[in-house]
Design a protein around this motif. Structure first.
Motif, PDB file in Angstrom:
ATOM      1  N   HIS A  28       0.833  -1.210   0.000  1.00 46.34           N
ATOM      2  CA  HIS A  28       0.000   0.000   0.000  1.00 46.34           C
ATOM      3  C   HIS A  28       0.868   1.261   0.000  1.00 46.34           C
ATOM      4  N   LEU A  29       1.892   1.266   0.871  1.00 46.79           N
ATOM      5  CA  LEU A  29       2.728   2.460   1.043  1.00 46.79           C
ATOM      6  C   LEU A  29       3.452   2.831  -0.249  1.00 46.79           C
ATOM      7  N   PHE A  35       1.957   7.300  -6.546  1.00 45.41           N
ATOM      8  CA  PHE A  35       0.908   8.124  -7.153  1.00 45.41           C
ATOM      9  C   PHE A  35       0.722   9.463  -6.433  1.00 45.41           C
ATOM     10  N   GLY A  36       1.683   9.825  -5.572  1.00 46.66           N
ATOM     11  CA  GLY A  36       1.669  11.147  -4.975  1.00 46.66           C
ATOM     12  C   GLY A  36       0.690  11.339  -3.833  1.00 46.66           C
ATOM     13  N   ILE A 127      -5.038  -0.001  -7.782  1.00 53.09           N
ATOM     14  CA  ILE A 127      -3.673  -0.501  -7.635  1.00 53.09           C
ATOM     15  C   ILE A 127      -3.185  -0.345  -6.200  1.00 53.09           C
ATOM     16  N   VAL A 128      -3.447   0.828  -5.594  1.00 52.18           N
ATOM     17  CA  VAL A 128      -3.004   1.079  -4.222  1.00 52.18           C
ATOM     18  C   VAL A 128      -3.631   0.068  -3.260  1.00 52.18           C
ATOM     19  N   MET A 129      -4.927  -0.180  -3.394  1.00 54.23           N
ATOM     20  CA  MET A 129      -5.606  -1.077  -2.464  1.00 54.23           C
ATOM     21  C   MET A 129      -5.304  -2.552  -2.762  1.00 54.23           C
ATOM     22  N   GLY A 372     -13.235  -3.959  -0.447  1.00 56.75           N
ATOM     23  CA  GLY A 372     -14.348  -3.016  -0.441  1.00 56.75           C
ATOM     24  C   GLY A 372     -13.981  -1.710  -1.113  1.00 56.75           C
ATOM     25  N   HIS A 373     -12.775  -1.210  -0.850  1.00 55.64           N
ATOM     26  CA  HIS A 373     -12.312   0.018  -1.509  1.00 55.64           C
ATOM     27  C   HIS A 373     -12.104  -0.217  -3.010  1.00 55.64           C
ATOM     28  N   ILE A 374     -11.619  -1.411  -3.351  1.00 51.26           N
ATOM     29  CA  ILE A 374     -11.445  -1.739  -4.772  1.00 51.26           C
ATOM     30  C   ILE A 374     -12.799  -1.739  -5.478  1.00 51.26           C
TER      31      ILE A 374
END
Length: 433
Positions: A28-29, A35-36, A127-129, A372-374
């Motif tokens: 995640h980090l 992506f800023g 992608i982040v999640m 869920g976020h995805i």
């Protein structure tokens, strides 16, 4: 010594658990920073902080309870319809939404308006999640392939470990012969312990699965070529029809089901054999499929768990196991009377299974899980693309915060299930043989 080894095993699992959690959050980090998105915190564990350091704009630390971890990204949820964090409401459901929205804007600093999570395109948020669970999947696959290709797994070979003296239906589950039982074809043909079967009816056999299929398909006369004392011999046997364990399409025994088939009457020797890369990948695929099926079947396990925890119900081998149960198994592993490499391989497989479970669980499309976020980001993408096709106004970001009441319900169910597993792991744990 037993207590010391048990404590050491539990400690080793604890270290593996922390590494797995840290590895998950690193996914995640790294993608959030790519992506800023500003990340104020990267934490392994929950509860009081026992160690932390600031590096750049992020605080890195370890907390007292190693039961998870998190990174805090600013702007996880969009602001209210008025463009600001909405005022407090007397509605409990609205309160949940506003609490989540308020937390998403904690530590907002000048210049952060363009560094909020919700302002990133849906594919970037996916992608982040996804990066967190994906890191667990990568670790599980790497461990599994390493164990499979270097150490291997127990597999039946074509070498004879023992010869059955008579024909006994496998459904009877007995080992002793009765006077009325017929002599087994293997005994009558002169098959001996230590023989290695290399051909059946003149056709070379590649492995146990190949030999087993030939035997099951044959009732009547057959020739068996064996290697004995460095020499090949051809034995003549008359295979009998018997009731044997049923196998599925993958060649695995189906528990409790039997079919009539050809029968020779010997036990195959089991050896630990390394797998090739293709076979390892294929077996890893089976492991992922079984894990997904087990995840879907979790609700059906609740009655058995309850009986195991609060009555004298049996704790089944396929029962769900929590962190405490897995730690106990790890402690037991170090007390197993087996070669060191076997114990190391079993421990690594336990860690691989844990990481695979983390991946599968976090991919469930429910808040507060990553899945869920995805799902929210994907739904936003669908809405915006549909609006673009039909030339409608952009509906804007999908407000995942409105699903927080559902997230609290899901979290409550998960906590109850976790406590049930915890009680079962303490009073009636799954044990290794």
């Amino acid at each position: 010594m037993t207590i010391l080894l048990t404590v050491l095993g539990i400690a080793l699992f604890g270290v593996g658990l922390l590494i797995s959690i840290a590895w998950h959050e690193l996914g995640h980090l790294s993608t959030a920073k790519l992506f800023g998105i500003r990340v104020p915190q990267y934490m392994v564990g929950f509860g009081p902080t026992i160690w932390s350091r600031h590096k750049g704009e992020t605080e890195y630390g370890i907390k007292a309870i190693p039961m998870g971890g998190y990174i805090r990204m600013i702007g996880m949820f969009p602001p209210g319809e008025d463009g600001r964090i909405e005022a407090r409401s007397t509605s409990p459901w609205r309160g949940m939404i506003e609490d989540a929205r308020s937390a998403a804007f904690e530590e907002l600093k000048p210049g952060d308006e363009k560094r909020l999570f919700y302002t990133r395109k849906p594919w970037k948020r996916v992608i982040v999640m996804f990066a967190g669970p994906f890191m667990n999947l990568v670790l599980a696959v790497a461990i599994f392939l390493g164990v499979a290709m270097t150490f291997g797994f127990a597999a039946q070979t074509t070498e004879v470990a023992g010869v059955q003296k008579c024909v006994i239906s496998q459904s009877e589950k007995r080992d002793t012969c009765n006077a009325a039982d017929k002599v087994s074809p293997a005994q009558a043909a002169g098959l001996k312990e230590g023989d290695k079967i290399v051909a059946f009816n003149g056709e070379p056999v590649a492995d146990w699965s190949d030999l087993s299929n030939h035997i099951r398909e044959t009732i009547g006369p057959a020739t068996i070529t064996v290697e004995r004392d460095g020499q090949q011999q051809v034995l003549k046997a008359t295979l009998a029809e018997n009731t044997v364990a049923k196998k599925n399409a993958d060649g695995e025994v189906v528990p409790g089901e039997y079919v009539p088939a050809g029968y020779l009457g010997f036990a195959a020797r089991t050896e630990i054999l390394p797998l090739s890369f293709p076979d390892s990948v294929d077996r890893m695929g089976d492991m992922i499929q079984q894990g997904a099926e087990s995840m879907i079947a979790l609700p059906s396990k609740v009655p058995d768990l309850w009986n195991a925890a609060f009555s004298d119900g049996e704790r089944k081998d396929d029962s769900p196991v929590g962190v405490v149960g897995a730690a106990r198994i790890s402690g037991e592993l170090l007390n197993v009377d087996a070669p060191t490499q076997n114990i190391v391989a079993m421990f690594m497989m336990l860690l691989a299974g844990f990481n695979l479970s983390l991946f599968l669980f976090n991919m469930l499309p429910l808040l507060p899980l990553d899945g869920g976020h995805i799902a929210g980001a994907l739904w936003e993408s669908v809405r915006r693309n549909v609006a673009r096709v039909f030339r409608r106004p952009d509906p804007g970001p999908f407000d995942v915060a409105k699903l927080m009441p559902v997230a609290y319900v899901v979290a409550g169910i998960f906590i109850c299930f976790t406590l049930l597993v915890l009680v079962a792991d303490v009073v009636n744990p799954v044990k290794i043989s």
